[in-house]
Design an enzyme around this catalytic site. Structure first.
Site, PDB file in Angstrom:
ATOM      1  CG  ASP A 491      -2.147  -0.686   1.147  1.00 26.27           C
ATOM      2  OD1 ASP A 491      -2.587  -0.977  -0.002  1.00 26.27           O
ATOM      3  OD2 ASP A 491      -2.594  -1.022   2.210  1.00 26.27           O
TER       4      ASP A 491
HETATM    5  C1  GLC Z   1      -1.503  -4.040   5.347  1.00 28.04           C
HETATM    6  C2  GLC Z   1      -2.857  -4.135   4.179  1.00 28.04           C
HETATM    7  C3  GLC Z   1      -2.651  -4.824   3.159  1.00 28.04           C
HETATM    8  C4  GLC Z   1      -1.351  -4.683   2.638  1.00 28.04           C
HETATM    9  C5  GLC Z   1      -0.076  -4.588   3.397  1.00 28.04           C
HETATM   10  C6  GLC Z   1       1.132  -3.963   2.687  1.00 28.04           C
HETATM   11  O1  GLC Z   1      -1.544  -5.325   5.657  1.00 28.04           O
HETATM   12  O2  GLC Z   1      -4.009  -4.580   5.177  1.00 28.04           O
HETATM   13  O3  GLC Z   1      -3.625  -4.876   2.293  1.00 28.04           O
HETATM   14  O4  GLC Z   1      -0.916  -5.277   1.628  1.00 28.04           O
HETATM   15  O5  GLC Z   1      -0.682  -3.617   4.528  1.00 28.04           O
HETATM   16  O6  GLC Z   1       1.070  -2.636   2.631  1.00 28.04           O
HETATM   17  C1  GLC Z   2      -1.346  -0.592   5.251  1.00 33.27           C
HETATM   18  C2  GLC Z   2       0.100  -0.435   5.578  1.00 33.27           C
HETATM   19  C3  GLC Z   2       0.207   1.031   6.334  1.00 33.27           C
HETATM   20  C4  GLC Z   2      -0.586   2.074   5.545  1.00 33.27           C
HETATM   21  C5  GLC Z   2      -2.019   1.795   5.217  1.00 33.27           C
HETATM   22  C6  GLC Z   2      -2.644   2.927   4.544  1.00 33.27           C
HETATM   23  O1  GLC Z   2      -2.098  -1.001   6.247  1.00 33.27           O
HETATM   24  O2  GLC Z   2       0.461  -1.346   6.420  1.00 33.27           O
HETATM   25  O3  GLC Z   2       1.438   1.152   6.573  1.00 33.27           O
HETATM   26  O4  GLC Z   2      -0.281   3.341   6.213  1.00 33.27           O
HETATM   27  O5  GLC Z   2      -2.091   0.521   4.577  1.00 33.27           O
HETATM   28  O6  GLC Z   2      -4.055   2.527   4.615  1.00 33.27           O
END
Ligand code: GLC
Ligand code: GLC
Length: 820
Positions: A491
């Site tokens: 993300d």
């Molecule tokens: C969090 C989010 C997931 C994403 C991951 C890496 O676990 O829930 O959707 O793939 O972060 O950013």
């Molecule tokens: C995922 C990631 C986090 C980020 C979030 C945004 O969960 O782990 O680091 O801030 O996405 O929604």
């Protein structure tokens, strides 16, 4: 250092001191009513949706950390023994030292037992199956040699339903709180007078000698939950809340002879009435209690509570019994048999919405997340997997893209969170394929499912999958690799954002409709998904489509080899300037874990030495004793063109943290490369049970996975955060059960291909699959992963167990490992 121990026989973790490094929590509820409960009875409850139907208040990020819960106080009404006159049997919120303390977190229940001054209390918390209420069953025992007079107090603070509004809109909320009290039951009915058809209640099995529903009346001005004045003085005000903060608290006076034991049952529940039957009498403003009273009555009886508890245990036993193993390693056994499977179910229910790190407000159900969670639980509850798939697909957009999240209550895509994460739609294919391999319910592909929940837009589910594939093909970049969009699985890899405004969300800020930045990760995911589509099209007899998917897959593989391979490992991406990321040419972010995992899982490089090269590079550059970090070197400063990934301090979260979700991809890749020792080594590094001895470093619960463990660049290397709601649960479950132990569903039946450590002489497993219970015995005869199978005593060709036509519900499978 440990703060408790596993009790595998009872499927419990037993915490033996209340001051764990962080609150160690559990979840109550399996269907619609849910609660979070910590080892000191902190937490909150909600109906279906942690944001929109919050029953009780909880204050995140407070001091002490765990503030708000389902609290009980005990008060020594005399004759006075030396010692405190009142205390919390769960330690919080009074934190008065207890003589004995023990918290047992089990499957869908928690029992907190403690003793002080000869008064023992044990409270069992759980949600009966099929009900929208929770039970707190308190058993009090007097170990003194004289009679004790004890006052028992219940205490919850009601949330005014919408947790976001509750925490922000005080100008309105301080005026709207309303309750009713009748026969000792407290009904919380804020907004029931207008558009709500639901209310909450707190009921008690014993006759109540006093109550309070206005918070300040109970606590006293300027006092906190650690020393309510009503408990200190023994005097309730029988206050009725008008605005301000409605609470529920009851006082029950219990006399216990020496050695005597008594039960007090509290229930906290949620109830809905029909719109035209809300009030009784109809023209009044009084809640119609006709349909709720029988429910309350039922669960205030101790026999019914016991029956409901036994039913809950049976429910979990049946779910977990679908896959049980006995291996030479206790960490593997207890994670596979109990906790990993349990966590997978919790992530299925919660997605990423409500934990002690997710406020229940910020996030609904993630599209990518829920599709991956399904990979872990589909064998336990295939019917609910089916429903989940259809719900997810209904939020897909006509373009094939997806809302990143949807609200569980409305099942509608959440516009505020947006979309444009270009990996999202492909995960749906993986989920559907996993469902088909488990159930052979091919009919699901014909289900009419709308786009964006718009009536009239329905198309068979199969069409949704086709659009998912097409979505990628419609968005290819200069190297014929998939455009990354807002981000892919990571993300925080935001190559089109260029955000320079403080506080702006990388997930929702206007992002460039970039035509340059590409993701090698999505390319790998595409190949994996295309393979599933080929099998599905084959099964459906759609030869043209099979060919089209094969061609698309080959083209993508070609693109990966020409632009995604760096010589020693797979590259990560191309940025908006067309420069490679995850390449030895970079100063920071030279190598990333994600593309190595997904590309090898997709089969890339397995027929030459490139897969093992990529995996050896992981070992060399990214593996640490606490798990494998996301990338190296960490980003030491903020890069405008990389986005949130570089916003984190080095070693945390997406900036080179050990993002546990990705580690099982490497375990699977190692298993596919035939390297069982390495796969298992990585498995143990992040296995929570195997980390129990370093709980003071790890800090999170030793019975479930956390999303992240601080990486080598962090000053707190090895410290976990964001426990419970993470794709780590499903993927580790898949890695150990399907790839290391090697028992995996395929379109053609159950395949057995263990890639276990060389030192194991075998293992046993039972797996229920398509209505048959397989008892599988694996015995090592020599080195290597070659297998020979005997099914029901007869040798068979290959390693897929044929579906026997003899109608037997139990089948013995003997596997000889390392023979050829
Ligand atoms: C969090 C989010 C997931 C994403 C991951 C890496 O676990 O829930 O959707 O793939 O972060 O950013
Ligand atoms: C995922 C990631 C986090 C980020 C979030 C945004 O969960 O782990 O680091 O801030 O996405 O929604």
């Amino acid at each position: 250092m440990r703060y408790g121990r596993f009790d595998d026989k009872h499927r419990e973790y037993v915490i033996d001191r209340p001051d764990t490094p962080l609150p160690w929590i559990n979840y109550l509820g399996t269907e619609e009513y849910f609660g979070l409960i910590s080892n000191t009875a902190g937490g909150y409850s909600f109906f279906k949706d942690a944001r929109l139907r919050r029953l009780t208040r909880y204050r995140y990020n407070n001091a002490p950390l765990d503030s708000g819960g389902r609290y009980i106080y005990l008060r020594d009404d005399g004759p006075h023994t030396p010692g405190p006159s009142f205390w919390s049997p769960s330690w919080q919120p009074t934190r008065i030292p207890l003589d004995e303390y023990e918290c047992r977190h089990g499957m869908g229940y928690t029992i907190i037992r403690s003793k002080l001054n000869g008064i023992e209390s044990s409270t069992r918390y759980f949600v009966p199956l099929g009900e929208s209420l929770e039970i707190w069953e308190l058993t009090l025992t007097n170990h003194r040699d004289e009679t004790a007079q004890i006052s028992v107090y219940s205490a919850v603070e009601f949330n005014l339903w919408d947790a976001m509004d509750d925490a922000t809109n005080y100008q309105r909320n301080y005026s709207i709180g309303e309750v009713e009290v009748l026969d000792g039951t407290i009904y919380h009915k804020t907004e029931y007078r207008e558009r709500r058809d639901h209310f909450a209640y707190l009921a008690c099995s014993e006759s109540v000698s006093g109550f309070d529903t206005q918070r300040e009346a109970f606590l006293g001005a300027y006092r906190g939950w650690d020393s309510p004045s009503a408990v200190e003085t023994g005097q309730m005000s029988d206050s009725v809340a008008h605005g301000w903060q409605p609470i529920g608290t009851q006082q029950v006076k219990v006399q216990l002879e020496a050695g005597e034991q008594k039960k007090v049952i509290f229930i906290l529940g949620y109830h809905e009435n029909l719109i035209n039957e809300k009030f009784d009498p109809p023209n009044s403003q009084t809640i119609n209690k006709r349909s709720v009273l029988p429910v309350i009555k039922k669960y205030l009886q101790s026999e019914n509570v016991d029956t409901a508890f036994q039913a809950l245990r049976k429910y979990w036993d049946e779910l977990l019994d679908k896959y049980q193993v006995t291996t030479p390693d206790e960490h593997t056994n207890r994670m596979v048999n109990i906790w990993n499977a349990y966590q997978v179910m919790i992530t299925f229910n919660m997605s990423r919405s409500a934990s002690y790190f997710e406020s229940g407000i910020g996030r609904g159900m993630g599209f990518r997340d829920s599709n991956q969670d399904l990979l872990g639980f589909v064998h336990m509850l295939p019917d609910r997997a089916r429903e989940r798939i259809l719900d997810l697909a209904a939020t897909q957009l006509p373009s094939g893209g997806a809302y990143h999240q949807y609200q569980p209550l409305t099942k509608r895509g959440n516009n505020a969170v947006g979309g444009g994460f270009n990996d999202d739609p492909l995960w749906l294919i993986l989920a559907v394929a996993a469902y088909l391999k488990e159930t052979v319910d091919w009919g699901i592909l014909d289900e009419a499912v709308p786009y964006d929940n718009q009536p009239g837009s329905e198309e068979p589910l199969y069409g949704h999958l086709q659009r998912s594939i097409q979505y990628t093909l419609d968005r290819l970049g200069p190297h014929s690799l998939p455009l990354i969009g807002r981000a892919d699985w990571n993300d925080c890899l935001n190559l089109n954002c260029f955000s320079d405004a403080p506080g702006e969300s990388f997930q929702t800020t206007t992002s460039k409709d970039g035509k340059v930045a590409e993701s090698v990760f999505i390319a790998g995911l595409f190949v994996l998904a295309a393979k599933e589509m080929i099998s599905i099209a084959e099964h459906l007899g759609k030869a043209d489509e099979m060919e089209a998917y094969s061609a698309a897959k080959q083209k993508m593989e070609k693109a990966v080899w020409s632009a995604g391979w760096d010589g020693e490992w797979f590259r990560r991406a191309y940025d908006d300037f067309g420069r490679a990321l995850g390449s030895k040419e970079n100063d920071e972010g030279q190598i990333f874990i994600e593309p190595q995992g997904i590309c090898v899982m997709a089969g890339l490089g397995l027929d030459d030495d490139r897969a093992t090269k990529a995996l050896d590079s992981i070992d060399k550059h990214l593996a640490t004793p606490h798990g494998i970090v996301l990338h190296q070197p960490a980003f030491s400063k903020y890069y405008l063109h990389l986005g949130e990934i570089s916003s984190y301090p080095p070693g945390y979260k997406e900036n080179a943290g050990i993002f546990c979700h990705t580690n099982p991809w490497i375990m699977i890749a190692e298993a596919m490369a035939g390297r069982g020792d390495k796969a298992y080594d990585y498995y143990l590094r992040i296995n929570p049970s195997a980390r129990e001895d370093i709980s003071e470093v790890h800090k999170c619960e030793p019975y479930i996975y956390a999303q992240m463990i601080a990486g080598v660049d962090a000053p707190t290397h090895g410290e976990a955060k964001n426990s419970w709601l993470t794709g780590t649960a499903a993927w580790n479950y898949v890695a150990i059960t399907q790839w290391i132990l090697g028992i995996r569903p395929t379109f053609d039946g159950l395949e057995v291909a263990p890639v276990i450590p060389s030192g194991w002489d075998g293992f046993e497993a039972t797996r229920s699959y398509r209505g048959i219970r397989y008892e599988i015995r694996v015995k090592r005869k020599g080195p290597g992963n070659g297998v020979r199978l005997e099914v029901g005593g007869n040798p068979i060709e290959g390693n897929i167990i044929p579906i026997l036509s003899n109608g037997k519900k139990e089948v013995q499978v003997q596997i000889w490992l390392g023979e050829k």
